[in-house]
Design a protein around this motif. Structure first.
Motif, PDB file in Angstrom:
ATOM      1  N   LEU A   6      95.956  93.514  51.601  1.00  0.00           N
ATOM      2  CA  LEU A   6      97.066  93.008  50.799  1.00  0.00           C
ATOM      3  C   LEU A   6      96.822  91.542  50.471  1.00  0.00           C
ATOM      4  O   LEU A   6      96.422  90.774  51.343  1.00  0.00           O
ATOM      5  N   ASP A  26      93.831  94.688  46.406  1.00  0.00           N
ATOM      6  CA  ASP A  26      95.184  94.860  46.924  1.00  0.00           C
ATOM      7  C   ASP A  26      95.530  96.349  46.877  1.00  0.00           C
ATOM      8  O   ASP A  26      95.625  96.936  45.801  1.00  0.00           O
ATOM      9  N   ARG A  28      98.187  97.913  47.449  1.00  0.00           N
ATOM     10  CA  ARG A  28      99.472  98.292  46.844  1.00  0.00           C
ATOM     11  C   ARG A  28      99.305  98.452  45.340  1.00  0.00           C
ATOM     12  O   ARG A  28      99.856  99.366  44.743  1.00  0.00           O
ATOM     13  N   ALA A  29      98.549  97.583  44.719  1.00  0.00           N
ATOM     14  CA  ALA A  29      98.341  97.630  43.273  1.00  0.00           C
ATOM     15  C   ALA A  29      97.263  98.649  42.891  1.00  0.00           C
ATOM     16  O   ALA A  29      97.353  99.282  41.837  1.00  0.00           O
ATOM     17  N   PRO A  31      95.462 101.708  44.800  1.00  0.00           N
ATOM     18  CA  PRO A  31      95.258 102.533  45.998  1.00  0.00           C
ATOM     19  C   PRO A  31      93.776 102.806  46.258  1.00  0.00           C
ATOM     20  O   PRO A  31      92.969 102.888  45.331  1.00  0.00           O
ATOM     21  N   THR A  55     106.465  97.694  58.106  1.00  0.00           N
ATOM     22  CA  THR A  55     106.612  98.957  57.375  1.00  0.00           C
ATOM     23  C   THR A  55     106.811 100.109  58.356  1.00  0.00           C
ATOM     24  O   THR A  55     107.687 100.950  58.168  1.00  0.00           O
ATOM     25  N   HIS A  75     102.500 105.034  51.996  1.00  0.00           N
ATOM     26  CA  HIS A  75     102.800 103.644  52.363  1.00  0.00           C
ATOM     27  C   HIS A  75     101.485 102.915  52.661  1.00  0.00           C
ATOM     28  O   HIS A  75     101.095 102.772  53.827  1.00  0.00           O
ATOM     29  N   PRO A  76     100.786 102.428  51.642  1.00  0.00           N
ATOM     30  CA  PRO A  76      99.494 101.778  51.870  1.00  0.00           C
ATOM     31  C   PRO A  76      99.559 100.602  52.844  1.00  0.00           C
ATOM     32  O   PRO A  76      98.584 100.319  53.546  1.00  0.00           O
ATOM     33  N   ALA A  77     100.690  99.932  52.936  1.00  0.00           N
ATOM     34  CA  ALA A  77     100.808  98.778  53.829  1.00  0.00           C
ATOM     35  C   ALA A  77     100.748  99.170  55.301  1.00  0.00           C
ATOM     36  O   ALA A  77     100.637  98.302  56.163  1.00  0.00           O
ATOM     37  N   ARG A  81      94.642  96.086  58.569  1.00  0.00           N
ATOM     38  CA  ARG A  81      93.896  95.325  57.566  1.00  0.00           C
ATOM     39  C   ARG A  81      93.065  94.238  58.218  1.00  0.00           C
ATOM     40  O   ARG A  81      93.423  93.761  59.283  1.00  0.00           O
TER      41      ARG A  81
END
Length: 103
Positions: A6, A26, A28-29, A31, A55, A75-77, A81
């Motif tokens: 992220l 990123d 979220r933007a 996948p 999350t 939920h990629p977050a 990471r």
């Protein structure tokens, strides 16, 4: 080399600064590709799911019981990471072992 994480994550930004030739993606933007997510799950298993994240804590208990791959796709977050792809070799996190291997 690609760093999946992220843009707002401090650890991902540290990795990107230490690896200036790497691209920070990123998740979220954009996948992660399914093949990469499958490979990461095969290599890291449950460690790929960050159960200490905000999350995760906000998920209802029933949803936490879903398969890790389903959770990561929705939920990629939730992914620990960063996930670093260095020419097909995957590294998870930004600990001393990963830094020693890449920097």
């Amino acid at each position: 080399m690609k760093i999946y994480g992220l843009k707002a994550c401090d650890t991902c930004r540290k990795a990107a600064r230490a690896l200036p030739d790497a691209d920070l993606v990123d998740i979220r933007a954009h996948p992660m590709p399914d093949a990469l997510l499958d490979a990461a799950m095969a290599q890291f298993g449950a460690a790929l799911l960050n159960t200490r994240s905000t999350t995760w804590r906000s998920l209802p208990e029933a949803e936490r019981q879903d398969a890790p791959m389903e959770l990561l796709r929705r939920h990629p977050a939730l992914m620990k990471r960063p996930l670093i792809d260095a020419d097909g070799t995957l590294y998870l996190g930004w600990g001393a072992d990963v830094q020693a291997a890449l920097v």
